[in-house]
Design an enzyme around this catalytic site. Structure first.
Site, PDB file in Angstrom:
ATOM      1  N   SER A  61       1.356 -17.407 -18.867  1.00 48.53           N
ATOM      2  CA  SER A  61       0.535 -18.326 -18.068  1.00 48.53           C
ATOM      3  C   SER A  61       1.250 -19.600 -17.656  1.00 48.53           C
ATOM      4  CB  SER A  61      -0.761 -18.687 -18.808  1.00 48.53           C
ATOM      5  OG  SER A  61      -1.560 -17.564 -18.890  1.00 48.53           O
ATOM      6  N   SER A  62       2.432 -19.430 -17.110  1.00 45.52           N
ATOM      7  CA  SER A  62       3.133 -20.604 -16.560  1.00 45.52           C
ATOM      8  C   SER A  62       2.315 -21.220 -15.428  1.00 45.52           C
ATOM      9  CB  SER A  62       4.522 -20.216 -16.065  1.00 45.52           C
ATOM     10  OG  SER A  62       4.433 -19.179 -15.119  1.00 45.52           O
ATOM     11  N   TYR A  87      -3.818  -5.074 -11.169  1.00 48.28           N
ATOM     12  CA  TYR A  87      -4.800  -5.969 -11.795  1.00 48.28           C
ATOM     13  C   TYR A  87      -6.087  -5.968 -10.965  1.00 48.28           C
ATOM     14  CZ  TYR A  87      -6.759 -10.223 -13.891  1.00 48.28           C
ATOM     15  OH  TYR A  87      -7.567 -11.127 -14.530  1.00 48.28           O
ATOM     16  N   THR A 136     -11.236  -8.750 -20.362  1.00 47.89           N
ATOM     17  CA  THR A 136     -12.660  -8.958 -20.608  1.00 47.89           C
ATOM     18  C   THR A 136     -13.161 -10.210 -19.890  1.00 47.89           C
ATOM     19  OG1 THR A 136     -11.939  -9.997 -22.659  1.00 47.89           O
ATOM     20  CG2 THR A 136     -12.841  -7.781 -22.835  1.00 47.89           C
ATOM     21  N   GLU A 167      -6.416 -20.979  -8.571  1.00 49.48           N
ATOM     22  CA  GLU A 167      -5.747 -19.674  -8.696  1.00 49.48           C
ATOM     23  C   GLU A 167      -6.456 -18.611  -7.843  1.00 49.48           C
ATOM     24  OE1 GLU A 167      -3.758 -18.997 -12.138  1.00 49.48           O
ATOM     25  OE2 GLU A 167      -3.429 -16.876 -11.787  1.00 49.48           O
ATOM     26  N   GLU A 225      -8.538  -8.512 -23.848  1.00 54.24           N
ATOM     27  CA  GLU A 225      -7.774  -8.413 -22.600  1.00 54.24           C
ATOM     28  C   GLU A 225      -8.616  -7.757 -21.513  1.00 54.24           C
ATOM     29  OE1 GLU A 225      -5.132 -10.584 -22.289  1.00 54.24           O
ATOM     30  OE2 GLU A 225      -4.365  -9.563 -24.076  1.00 54.24           O
ATOM     31  N   ASP A 263      -6.899 -18.170 -18.876  1.00 55.34           N
ATOM     32  CA  ASP A 263      -5.653 -18.928 -19.044  1.00 55.34           C
ATOM     33  C   ASP A 263      -5.892 -20.423 -18.841  1.00 55.34           C
ATOM     34  OD1 ASP A 263      -4.834 -16.314 -19.083  1.00 55.34           O
ATOM     35  OD2 ASP A 263      -3.967 -16.363 -17.077  1.00 55.34           O
TER      36      ASP A 263
HETATM   37  C1  GLA Z   1      -4.156 -12.464 -16.796  1.00 63.25           C
HETATM   38  C2  GLA Z   1      -5.279 -13.222 -16.119  1.00 63.25           C
HETATM   39  C3  GLA Z   1      -6.417 -13.523 -17.092  1.00 63.25           C
HETATM   40  C4  GLA Z   1      -6.857 -12.261 -17.839  1.00 63.25           C
HETATM   41  C5  GLA Z   1      -5.647 -11.515 -18.394  1.00 63.25           C
HETATM   42  C6  GLA Z   1      -6.025 -10.194 -18.990  1.00 63.25           C
HETATM   43  O1  GLA Z   1      -3.541 -13.272 -17.741  1.00 63.25           O
HETATM   44  O2  GLA Z   1      -4.799 -14.434 -15.596  1.00 63.25           O
HETATM   45  O3  GLA Z   1      -7.501 -14.100 -16.391  1.00 63.25           O
HETATM   46  O4  GLA Z   1      -7.635 -11.431 -17.030  1.00 63.25           O
HETATM   47  O5  GLA Z   1      -4.667 -11.294 -17.393  1.00 63.25           O
HETATM   48  O6  GLA Z   1      -6.795 -10.379 -20.129  1.00 63.25           O
END
Ligand code: GLA
Length: 373
Positions: A116-117, A214, A17, A150, A15, A162
């Site tokens: 990840s919709s 984030y 990364t 995105e 995560e 994603d």
């Molecule tokens: C979200 C982002 C991904 C990733 C994760 C964390 O899902 O869309 O690119 O950075 O967070 O691992």
């Protein structure tokens, strides 16, 4: 008409990364988005020079003129439609003459759950448009397009995991991704063979990337890489970690570096175990990943910590939050015979903690983007 479906995802481990050029190990879900692309006359928008976007989940269609569509115009359309129009806009920007089209999308990925919709939406649209127009985009170009939608069209500073797994996931497998080269390899995830189930608890705690946390983590990681004079935190190995930490004087940055470096290392260890057929042994690495997100990266909230603790107490081999953080879903690697009891334990813990009812379901590694018609 050309119809493609692309899935949402669960990240098994790795995560925050991806934007550090590191390693991730997600798998594609059964839930996904279906995109149907047709020529405008077939879609019934006679004589218009436009793109018409409809969603089964939204009341109003969005119609835009092709000429003059630019990044700024995307601010004027509803957020859900930016992922669709953003793909058309970027293709146009890259020299493709995208004709008038009707695009209809229909998704069963819960939105706001961290599954990840948005990747399912953009990947289904990109594959369907590419196929419908015969553009022949290769794997790398499709990935770059969906990630750029995105990042550049919608403006979310996410890292690409994603979209990569939504495009390339394989049933029965997790997808080991090197987020520097974007090379991927399917790794067997034979849950049934080991009598194990991935139980998902959607905590329903509000989850947002846009709230700035984030982006703040991402900027912090980039600042740490700059201070350590490496291209990205991927370049700090577990062996270098102590020396690297000694060269940083900001405690916040030190914790980010520790999370990212140890998390990359955990992904590599989990992949090694899966390659060796030792799925049942990955649990402690999943739980260690959660602790690192909780204590070092600080992206968990009480609901997700409660779900993880309840799953572990109920006999999960390992449990962790999955996705960007600050809410969303928790996964537990649970012996299949204990799934009911583990779900009940999470429900009870939520009731005791005064949280809302969680949503519990199981997840199967499923096929990435594929053509339906
Ligand atoms: C979200 C982002 C991904 C990733 C994760 C964390 O899902 O869309 O690119 O950075 O967070 O691992």
């Amino acid at each position: 008409m050309t119809v493609w479906r692309a899935p949402g995802r669960i990240n098994l481990v790795g995560e925050h990364t991806d934007y550090n050029d590191g390693f991730v190990l997600p798998f594609a879900l059964e839930v996904g988005c279906t995109a149907s692309v047709s020529d405008v006359s077939a879609a019934g928008v006679e004589g218009s020079d436009g793109w018409t976007v409809r969603s089964a989940q939204q009341r109003e269609p969005v119609v835009v003129r092709r000429s003059g569509l630019a990044g700024a115009d995307l601010e004027d359309v509803p957020e859900w439609s930016r992922y669709v129009l953003g793909a058309l806009w970027l293709l146009t920007d890259r020299g493709v003459d995208v004709p008038p089209l009707g695009i209809r999308v229909d998704s069963d990925v819960p939105s706001g759950a961290g599954l990840s919709s948005s990747a399912a939406l953009v990947c289904s649209v990109a594959r369907a448009v590419d196929d419908h127009l015969g553009l022949g985009l290769d794997d790398d170009a499709l990935f770059a397009l969906t990630r750029d939608v995105e990042n550049d069209a919608v403006g979310a500073p996410t890292g690409g995991m994603d979209q990569l797994v939504s495009l390339r996931g394989e049933a029965g497998h997790a997808l080991f991704c090197d987020m520097r080269s974007h090379e991927t390899r399917s790794v067997p995830l034979d849950l049934d063979g080991d009598g194990l189930t991935v139980l998902v608890a959607d905590t329903r705690a509000p989850h947002r990337h846009s709230d700035g946390e984030y982006g703040a983590r991402r900027r912090g990681c980039e600042e740490a890489a700059r201070q350590l004079r490496v291209a990205a935190l991927r370049d700090v190995t577990a062996d270098d970690l102590d020396a690297a930490l000694g060269r940083l004087d900001d405690d916040e940055l030190r914790r980010y570096v520790r999370h990212v470096v140890t998390e990359d290392d955990r992904v590599l260890s989990v992949v090694r175990l899966l390659d060796a057929g030792r799925l049942a042994d990955i649990g402690p690495l999943l739980t260690a990943s959660h602790r690192s997100m909780r204590d070092d990266f600080r992206i968990t909230v009480p609901e997700v910590d409660t779900a993880v603790d309840a799953l572990l107490e109920a006999g999960a081999l390992g449990a962790r939050m999955t996705g960007g953080g600050f809410g969303g879903c928790v996964i537990g690697l649970v012996p299949t015979g204990s799934v009911e009891a583990a779900g009940e334990a999470v429900r009870r813990a939520f009731a005791d903690g005064g949280f809302g009812e969680p949503d519990l379901f199981t997840a199967e590694p499923s096929q990435g983007a594929h053509r339906l018609g």
